[in-house]
Write a protein that holds these residues in place. Structure first.
Motif, PDB file in Angstrom:
ATOM      1  N   GLN A 117       0.626  -0.990   0.176  1.00 41.20           N
ATOM      2  CA  GLN A 117      -0.037   0.239   0.052  1.00 41.20           C
ATOM      3  C   GLN A 117       1.178   1.453   0.355  1.00 41.20           C
ATOM      4  O   GLN A 117       1.730   1.278   0.523  1.00 41.20           O
ATOM      5  CB  GLN A 117      -0.689  -0.201   1.095  1.00 41.20           C
ATOM      6  CG  GLN A 117      -1.876  -1.008   1.086  1.00 41.20           C
ATOM      7  CD  GLN A 117      -3.067  -0.678   0.755  1.00 41.20           C
ATOM      8  OE1 GLN A 117      -3.587   0.528   0.033  1.00 41.20           O
ATOM      9  NE2 GLN A 117      -3.508  -2.279   0.038  1.00 41.20           N
ATOM     10  N   TYR A 119      -0.848   4.724   0.821  1.00 36.74           N
ATOM     11  CA  TYR A 119      -1.380   5.497   1.336  1.00 36.74           C
ATOM     12  C   TYR A 119      -1.959   6.698   0.966  1.00 36.74           C
ATOM     13  O   TYR A 119      -1.272   7.846   1.586  1.00 36.74           O
ATOM     14  CB  TYR A 119      -1.374   4.992   2.764  1.00 36.74           C
ATOM     15  CG  TYR A 119      -1.335   3.370   3.616  1.00 36.74           C
ATOM     16  CD1 TYR A 119      -2.532   3.178   3.470  1.00 36.74           C
ATOM     17  CD2 TYR A 119      -0.333   2.910   3.814  1.00 36.74           C
ATOM     18  CE1 TYR A 119      -2.097   1.622   4.625  1.00 36.74           C
ATOM     19  CE2 TYR A 119       0.181   1.455   3.851  1.00 36.74           C
ATOM     20  CZ  TYR A 119      -1.626   1.489   4.575  1.00 36.74           C
ATOM     21  OH  TYR A 119      -1.849  -0.008   5.039  1.00 36.74           O
ATOM     22  N   ALA A 122      -3.611   9.617   2.992  1.00 38.79           N
ATOM     23  CA  ALA A 122      -3.749   9.256   4.551  1.00 38.79           C
ATOM     24  C   ALA A 122      -2.722   9.789   5.414  1.00 38.79           C
ATOM     25  O   ALA A 122      -1.688  10.045   4.615  1.00 38.79           O
ATOM     26  CB  ALA A 122      -3.811   7.761   4.275  1.00 38.79           C
ATOM     27  N   ASP A 123      -2.968   9.850   6.299  1.00 37.64           N
ATOM     28  CA  ASP A 123      -2.360  10.591   7.419  1.00 37.64           C
ATOM     29  C   ASP A 123      -2.423   9.946   8.458  1.00 37.64           C
ATOM     30  O   ASP A 123      -0.315  10.330   9.083  1.00 37.64           O
ATOM     31  CB  ASP A 123      -2.684  12.236   8.057  1.00 37.64           C
ATOM     32  CG  ASP A 123      -3.111  13.156   6.470  1.00 37.64           C
ATOM     33  OD1 ASP A 123      -1.968  13.158   6.058  1.00 37.64           O
ATOM     34  OD2 ASP A 123      -3.979  13.070   6.139  1.00 37.64           O
ATOM     35  N   VAL A 125      -2.024   5.631   9.937  1.00 34.93           N
ATOM     36  CA  VAL A 125      -2.943   4.626   9.314  1.00 34.93           C
ATOM     37  C   VAL A 125      -2.952   3.458  10.783  1.00 34.93           C
ATOM     38  O   VAL A 125      -2.209   3.263  11.443  1.00 34.93           O
ATOM     39  CB  VAL A 125      -1.274   3.585   8.530  1.00 34.93           C
ATOM     40  CG1 VAL A 125      -2.424   2.432   8.193  1.00 34.93           C
ATOM     41  CG2 VAL A 125      -1.556   4.636   6.981  1.00 34.93           C
ATOM     42  N   ASP A 146     -14.328   2.501  14.335  1.00 28.39           N
ATOM     43  CA  ASP A 146     -13.904   3.354  13.712  1.00 28.39           C
ATOM     44  C   ASP A 146     -14.378   4.514  14.103  1.00 28.39           C
ATOM     45  O   ASP A 146     -14.192   4.954  15.143  1.00 28.39           O
ATOM     46  CB  ASP A 146     -15.255   2.471  12.647  1.00 28.39           C
ATOM     47  CG  ASP A 146     -15.578   1.607  12.113  1.00 28.39           C
ATOM     48  OD1 ASP A 146     -14.842   1.525  11.415  1.00 28.39           O
ATOM     49  OD2 ASP A 146     -16.206   1.444  11.536  1.00 28.39           O
ATOM     50  N   GLN A 195      -6.741  12.057   6.893  1.00 26.93           N
ATOM     51  CA  GLN A 195      -7.458  11.317   6.606  1.00 26.93           C
ATOM     52  C   GLN A 195      -6.179   9.602   7.357  1.00 26.93           C
ATOM     53  O   GLN A 195      -5.895   9.739   7.423  1.00 26.93           O
ATOM     54  CB  GLN A 195      -7.347  11.357   5.012  1.00 26.93           C
ATOM     55  CG  GLN A 195      -8.144  12.420   4.738  1.00 26.93           C
ATOM     56  CD  GLN A 195      -9.318  11.985   4.837  1.00 26.93           C
ATOM     57  OE1 GLN A 195      -9.901  11.018   4.462  1.00 26.93           O
ATOM     58  NE2 GLN A 195      -9.831  13.844   4.735  1.00 26.93           N
ATOM     59  N   PHE A 196      -7.801   9.381   7.981  1.00 26.48           N
ATOM     60  CA  PHE A 196      -7.432   7.852   8.839  1.00 26.48           C
ATOM     61  C   PHE A 196      -7.718   6.821   8.012  1.00 26.48           C
ATOM     62  O   PHE A 196      -8.734   7.130   7.147  1.00 26.48           O
ATOM     63  CB  PHE A 196      -7.882   7.705  10.287  1.00 26.48           C
ATOM     64  CG  PHE A 196      -7.820   9.126  11.129  1.00 26.48           C
ATOM     65  CD1 PHE A 196      -7.506   8.123  12.104  1.00 26.48           C
ATOM     66  CD2 PHE A 196      -8.218   9.889  11.422  1.00 26.48           C
ATOM     67  CE1 PHE A 196      -7.387   9.243  13.647  1.00 26.48           C
ATOM     68  CE2 PHE A 196      -8.038  10.952  11.827  1.00 26.48           C
ATOM     69  CZ  PHE A 196      -7.125  10.029  13.485  1.00 26.48           C
ATOM     70  N   ARG A 197      -7.063   5.933   8.103  1.00 24.53           N
ATOM     71  CA  ARG A 197      -6.540   4.415   7.152  1.00 24.53           C
ATOM     72  C   ARG A 197      -7.181   3.322   8.051  1.00 24.53           C
ATOM     73  O   ARG A 197      -5.538   3.008   8.856  1.00 24.53           O
ATOM     74  CB  ARG A 197      -6.138   4.508   5.725  1.00 24.53           C
ATOM     75  CG  ARG A 197      -6.001   2.700   4.999  1.00 24.53           C
ATOM     76  CD  ARG A 197      -6.676   3.553   4.240  1.00 24.53           C
ATOM     77  NE  ARG A 197      -6.995   4.663   2.883  1.00 24.53           N
ATOM     78  CZ  ARG A 197      -6.148   4.511   2.050  1.00 24.53           C
ATOM     79  NH1 ARG A 197      -5.747   3.183   1.512  1.00 24.53           N
ATOM     80  NH2 ARG A 197      -5.606   4.921   1.309  1.00 24.53           N
ATOM     81  N   LYS A 198      -7.585   3.195   7.904  1.00 24.87           N
ATOM     82  CA  LYS A 198      -7.787   1.015   9.000  1.00 24.87           C
ATOM     83  C   LYS A 198      -6.907  -0.061   8.412  1.00 24.87           C
ATOM     84  O   LYS A 198      -8.524   0.256   7.427  1.00 24.87           O
ATOM     85  CB  LYS A 198      -8.682   1.261   9.970  1.00 24.87           C
ATOM     86  CG  LYS A 198      -8.364  -0.146  10.934  1.00 24.87           C
ATOM     87  CD  LYS A 198      -9.823  -0.071  11.490  1.00 24.87           C
ATOM     88  CE  LYS A 198     -11.719  -0.674  10.639  1.00 24.87           C
ATOM     89  NZ  LYS A 198     -12.549  -0.916  11.196  1.00 24.87           N
ATOM     90  N   VAL A 199      -6.270  -0.666   8.763  1.00 23.52           N
ATOM     91  CA  VAL A 199      -5.694  -1.754   7.959  1.00 23.52           C
ATOM     92  C   VAL A 199      -6.447  -2.879   9.182  1.00 23.52           C
ATOM     93  O   VAL A 199      -6.435  -3.190  10.393  1.00 23.52           O
ATOM     94  CB  VAL A 199      -4.421  -1.312   7.890  1.00 23.52           C
ATOM     95  CG1 VAL A 199      -4.372  -0.623   7.404  1.00 23.52           C
ATOM     96  CG2 VAL A 199      -3.610  -1.639   9.147  1.00 23.52           C
TER      97      VAL A 199
END
Length: 273
Positions: A117, A119, A122-123, A125, A146, A195-199
């Motif tokens: 990835q 990302y 995204a800021d 993760v 979330d 921006q958040f990104r959940k993995v």
């Protein structure tokens, strides 16, 4: 091309990840933390250790690991001040804090998160954490949540959060908060449009018994103060926060009087944190 060339080529195309460990008089735990970081198989990783002038064996432990890229031992103004120092010393695009006593879940964590990835956009993760309860002898995975958990709860533990270094420099941890500065950082980042990104990956392991566990009511007080300062403490949140305080008081009392075996069963099977 030989294996070493392949490794260098991969490192050149992958983002540089800075891992920061802060430590103060936790020499007995520090070696395990250091080894969990140095054992990562990610090819573009930088490791930084910030020690607060420990008087135990910590510095001797640090000196045993020449692969640490940067370390310093000097008195500071607390853990969040030390975390900010780690960010300033880092040179990676992303930073994660694996502090003394914490561990990466396994050697492939950073590779699994970043190799496939980029990302873009995204800021932050974040992923799951494995929480250990040493007194009760149990452990369980706490899934990442979330962003609807904000503003009252963080969606993850800070040990399972990768943040862009540029964001951490723009929104440094507040050294005025002794427990809730990571919560405050997430809120300010969210309000700023980050921006958040959940993995779906377990990132880290940490054991209960730290300051946020020992001083749960003070942590909740600081969270309330942060929400008030940011203009987020609505009446609905006040009520929910009050139930969290009541639950903390009740839970602490019940833990004192319940048999350890029952406490262990509840900790292992409960579906909330």
């Amino acid at each position: 091309m030989n294996t070493m060339d392949n490794r260098h080529g991969a490192a050149a195309t992958l983002p540089k990840i800075s891992v920061v460990t802060i430590n103060y008089n936790m020499g007995d735990e520090l070696a395990g933390t250091i080894e969990s970081v140095l054992n990562q198989n990610y090819p573009n990783l930088e490791y930084i250790v910030i020690d607060g002038g420990s008087s135990d064996s910590s510095v001797e432990v640090i000196k045993r690991y020449p692969k640490i890229h940067y370390w310093i031992s000097e008195r500071d103004k607390g853990r969040y001040y030390a975390m900010n120092k780690g960010v300033q010393a880092a040179s990676g695009e992303w930073v994660i804090f694996i502090n003394s006593g914490d561990r990466f879940h396994d050697p492939s964590v950073v590779t699994d998160v970043f190799q496939a990835q980029n990302y873009a956009g995204a800021d932050l993760v974040y992923g799951h954490v494995l929480r250990r309860y040493p007194t009760e002898g149990v452990q369980r995975v706490i899934p990442a949540q979330d962003l609807t958990t904000l503003p009252l709860r963080m969606p993850c533990s800070h040990q399972s959060l990768f943040a862009r270094r540029s964001l951490l420099l723009e929104h440094p941890f507040s050294s005025e908060l002794s427990i809730a500065a990571d919560h405050d950082f997430m809120l300010r980042a969210r309000l700023a449009g980050s921006q958040f990104r959940k993995v779906e990956r377990t990132i880290s392991i940490f054991s209960t018994g730290g300051i946020s566990d020992r001083q749960r009511l003070e942590a909740l007080r600081q969270i309330s103060a942060v929400l008030r300062r940011l203009g987020l403490l609505t009446w609905r949140l006040r009520i929910t926060h009050g139930t969290m305080v009541a639950r903390a008081l009740f839970g602490a009392r019940m833990k004192q009087i319940m048999p350890r075996r029952m406490t262990a069963w509840i900790l292992e099977h409960k579906t909330f944190d």
